[in-house]
Motif scaffolding. Structure first.
Motif, PDB file in Angstrom:
ATOM      1  N   ARG A   4       0.824  -1.212   0.000  1.00 61.71           N
ATOM      2  CA  ARG A   4       0.000   0.000   0.000  1.00 61.71           C
ATOM      3  C   ARG A   4       0.857   1.260   0.000  1.00 61.71           C
ATOM      4  N   LEU A   5       1.932   1.273   0.754  1.00 60.43           N
ATOM      5  CA  LEU A   5       2.727   2.487   0.903  1.00 60.43           C
ATOM      6  C   LEU A   5       3.704   2.709  -0.239  1.00 60.43           C
ATOM      7  N   PHE A   6       4.265   1.637  -0.782  1.00 60.24           N
ATOM      8  CA  PHE A   6       5.368   1.781  -1.729  1.00 60.24           C
ATOM      9  C   PHE A   6       5.081   1.270  -3.133  1.00 60.24           C
ATOM     10  N   HIS A   7       3.955   0.561  -3.330  1.00 61.30           N
ATOM     11  CA  HIS A   7       3.682  -0.020  -4.654  1.00 61.30           C
ATOM     12  C   HIS A   7       2.288   0.305  -5.171  1.00 61.30           C
ATOM     13  N   GLY A   8       1.604   1.239  -4.552  1.00 64.77           N
ATOM     14  CA  GLY A   8       0.353   1.738  -5.083  1.00 64.77           C
ATOM     15  C   GLY A   8      -0.850   0.829  -4.927  1.00 64.77           C
ATOM     16  N   THR A  14      -7.233  -7.164   1.645  1.00 59.75           N
ATOM     17  CA  THR A  14      -5.816  -7.268   1.965  1.00 59.75           C
ATOM     18  C   THR A  14      -5.135  -8.217   0.982  1.00 59.75           C
ATOM     19  N   CYS A  15      -3.831  -8.149   0.923  1.00 62.76           N
ATOM     20  CA  CYS A  15      -3.102  -9.039   0.017  1.00 62.76           C
ATOM     21  C   CYS A  15      -3.303 -10.503   0.378  1.00 62.76           C
ATOM     22  N   ALA A  16      -3.549 -10.781   1.661  1.00 66.84           N
ATOM     23  CA  ALA A  16      -3.763 -12.163   2.093  1.00 66.84           C
ATOM     24  C   ALA A  16      -5.081 -12.730   1.594  1.00 66.84           C
ATOM     25  N   ASP A  17      -6.015 -11.849   1.188  1.00 65.95           N
ATOM     26  CA  ASP A  17      -7.323 -12.325   0.729  1.00 65.95           C
ATOM     27  C   ASP A  17      -7.298 -12.829  -0.703  1.00 65.95           C
ATOM     28  N   TRP A  18      -6.268 -12.497  -1.454  1.00 61.65           N
ATOM     29  CA  TRP A  18      -6.189 -12.907  -2.850  1.00 61.65           C
ATOM     30  C   TRP A  18      -5.674 -14.348  -2.966  1.00 61.65           C
ATOM     31  N   SER A  19      -6.167 -15.043  -3.982  1.00 65.51           N
ATOM     32  CA  SER A  19      -5.627 -16.369  -4.262  1.00 65.51           C
ATOM     33  C   SER A  19      -4.259 -16.224  -4.912  1.00 65.51           C
ATOM     34  N   LEU A  20      -3.512 -17.308  -4.927  1.00 64.07           N
ATOM     35  CA  LEU A  20      -2.155 -17.254  -5.466  1.00 64.07           C
ATOM     36  C   LEU A  20      -2.157 -16.880  -6.950  1.00 64.07           C
ATOM     37  N   ALA A  21      -3.149 -17.364  -7.696  1.00 60.08           N
ATOM     38  CA  ALA A  21      -3.180 -17.110  -9.139  1.00 60.08           C
ATOM     39  C   ALA A  21      -3.574 -15.680  -9.473  1.00 60.08           C
ATOM     40  N   ASN A  22      -4.387 -15.061  -8.616  1.00 58.06           N
ATOM     41  CA  ASN A  22      -4.917 -13.729  -8.921  1.00 58.06           C
ATOM     42  C   ASN A  22      -4.267 -12.611  -8.122  1.00 58.06           C
ATOM     43  N   MET A  28       2.804  -8.868  -4.657  1.00 60.79           N
ATOM     44  CA  MET A  28       4.021  -9.662  -4.797  1.00 60.79           C
ATOM     45  C   MET A  28       5.256  -8.813  -4.496  1.00 60.79           C
ATOM     46  N   GLN A  29       5.241  -7.577  -4.965  1.00 59.88           N
ATOM     47  CA  GLN A  29       6.373  -6.690  -4.687  1.00 59.88           C
ATOM     48  C   GLN A  29       6.445  -6.326  -3.204  1.00 59.88           C
ATOM     49  N   GLY A  30       5.282  -6.113  -2.593  1.00 58.56           N
ATOM     50  CA  GLY A  30       5.261  -5.835  -1.158  1.00 58.56           C
ATOM     51  C   GLY A  30       5.770  -7.009  -0.346  1.00 58.56           C
ATOM     52  N   SER A  31       5.432  -8.235  -0.775  1.00 59.01           N
ATOM     53  CA  SER A  31       5.927  -9.420  -0.086  1.00 59.01           C
ATOM     54  C   SER A  31       7.446  -9.522  -0.198  1.00 59.01           C
ATOM     55  N   ALA A  32       7.982  -9.189  -1.367  1.00 55.81           N
ATOM     56  CA  ALA A  32       9.440  -9.214  -1.532  1.00 55.81           C
ATOM     57  C   ALA A  32      10.104  -8.179  -0.627  1.00 55.81           C
ATOM     58  N   ASP A  33       9.484  -7.000  -0.524  1.00 59.04           N
ATOM     59  CA  ASP A  33      10.024  -5.980   0.376  1.00 59.04           C
ATOM     60  C   ASP A  33      10.001  -6.453   1.825  1.00 59.04           C
ATOM     61  N   ALA A  34       8.904  -7.119   2.217  1.00 55.26           N
ATOM     62  CA  ALA A  34       8.789  -7.603   3.590  1.00 55.26           C
ATOM     63  C   ALA A  34       9.844  -8.659   3.887  1.00 55.26           C
ATOM     64  N   GLN A  35      10.108  -9.536   2.905  1.00 58.42           N
ATOM     65  CA  GLN A  35      11.148 -10.544   3.108  1.00 58.42           C
ATOM     66  C   GLN A  35      12.512  -9.893   3.283  1.00 58.42           C
ATOM     67  N   TYR A 267       7.363 -17.014   4.456  1.00 58.65           N
ATOM     68  CA  TYR A 267       7.049 -16.231   3.255  1.00 58.65           C
ATOM     69  C   TYR A 267       6.986 -17.126   2.014  1.00 58.65           C
ATOM     70  N   TYR A 268       7.867 -18.099   1.941  1.00 63.20           N
ATOM     71  CA  TYR A 268       7.862 -19.012   0.802  1.00 63.20           C
ATOM     72  C   TYR A 268       6.557 -19.797   0.749  1.00 63.20           C
ATOM     73  N   LEU A 269       6.112 -20.321   1.883  1.00 65.22           N
ATOM     74  CA  LEU A 269       4.884 -21.106   1.909  1.00 65.22           C
ATOM     75  C   LEU A 269       3.669 -20.252   1.557  1.00 65.22           C
ATOM     76  N   GLU A 270       3.635 -19.022   2.055  1.00 68.30           N
ATOM     77  CA  GLU A 270       2.500 -18.153   1.768  1.00 68.30           C
ATOM     78  C   GLU A 270       2.475 -17.713   0.301  1.00 68.30           C
ATOM     79  N   GLU A 271       3.655 -17.477  -0.263  1.00 66.55           N
ATOM     80  CA  GLU A 271       3.725 -16.933  -1.619  1.00 66.55           C
ATOM     81  C   GLU A 271       3.650 -18.011  -2.681  1.00 66.55           C
ATOM     82  N   ARG A 272       4.238 -19.173  -2.427  1.00 64.23           N
ATOM     83  CA  ARG A 272       4.315 -20.207  -3.454  1.00 64.23           C
ATOM     84  C   ARG A 272       3.268 -21.301  -3.289  1.00 64.23           C
TER      85      ARG A 272
END
Length: 283
Positions: A4-8, A14-22, A28-35, A267-272
């Motif tokens: 929300r703050l850095f990637h618009g 929330t990002c957690a509500d989205w399925s992996l495909a959608n 995805m960029q926010g998750s990389a920043d968090a990692q 993070y890997y389990l949540e993202e992949r």
């Protein structure tokens, strides 16, 4: 929050509500920043712990355990406090949380607690006592994820903050100073004698240069050098013999593996693999 703050990212979900495909690219960029943030925070915290643990232990031998233990707990409060405030203030940067989490490595209160146990327990009960403390710590660590099934993220943050604050209050009120005042006084005197010997040796080397400016410069340089060199000198115990070297290497590599498992695996389990918070809790 990074999305929300850095990637618009501006969707109500929330990002957690989205399925992996959608999942949106911003999530995805926010998750990389968090990692990256959590990896950096843990690296700084562990490096600070490695550098300062010997120094903090030495200071506790001179000035007592309780004061340093309280300082460590106060620093430990800041991380859950920032996490709670981040959920209340939408525009607050998550770097506040990661920054204070990294700073907790300056004072490792668990090491001071172990020293306090060693002060009061007879030698034959020290190993069982330390084992009991670590068992209680790991029991809480293993049971904590169950709370994710019962409480929301904000409620978990409040609970974490409340527990640490209660621990600080209990320490201030009920935990006594365990270091014998005579031992502390002897340690201070020994350190002062070492300092005096060092000053006398330097004065002998610079006896010819007795100007006020030179003397003031040397005193300032001595103070800076003691501050910088003392942690290194205190860490020299790790190289005292083969046993300490092996223990240090074991702690380093086991800590590195454990940190990777606890941080990056989630993070890997949540993202992949589309793991949810409840799935991670079941692990």
């Amino acid at each position: 929050r990074f999305a929300r703050l850095f990637h618009g990212y501006s969707d109500q979900a929330t990002c957690a509500d989205w399925s992996l495909a959608n999942k949106p690219v911003a999530c995805m960029q926010g998750s990389a920043d968090a990692q990256s943030a959590v990896a950096t925070s843990n690296l700084i915290s562990n490096v600070l712990t490695f550098v300062t643990s010997s120094l903090i232990g030495s200071l506790s031998d001179e000035y007592g355990r309780k004061g340093i233990l309280i300082v460590g707990l106060i620093m430990g409060i800041m991380s859950p406090l920032m996490l709670t405030l981040i959920q209340i203030i939408p525009s607050m940067s998550p770097w506040w949380y990661y920054g204070f989490n990294a700073s907790t490595g300056v004072v490792n209160w668990v090491a001071i607690a172990l020293s306090s146990l060693a002060d009061v327990l007879p030698q034959k009960f020290r190993a069982p006592g330390i084992g009991l403390l670590l068992a209680g710590f790991m029991l809480g660590f293993s049971l904590a994820p169950i709370l994710a099934f019962l409480l929301s993220n904000f409620q978990l943050s409040l609970l974490s903050l409340s527990v640490v604050i209660l621990g600080l209050i209990a320490t201030i009120i009920w935990v006594p100073e365990t270091l014998d005042p005579r031992v502390a006084e002897e340690t201070r005197q020994r350190r002062q004698m070492e300092m005096v010997d060092e000053i006398l040796q330097e004065e002998d080397r610079y006896e010819a240069d007795d100007t006020c400016l030179a003397t003031s410069w040397r005193r300032g340089w001595r103070a800076v050098r003691r501050t910088v060199v003392r942690p290194v000198k205190e860490m020299s115990i790790l190289n005292r013999d083969r046993f300490f070297r092996l223990i240090s290497m074991l702690a380093f590599f086991s800590g590195m593996v454990a940190s990777g498992d606890q941080v990056l695996l989630v993070y890997y389990l949540e993202e992949r693999l589309a793991f949810t918070t409840q799935d991670v809790s079941k692990m």
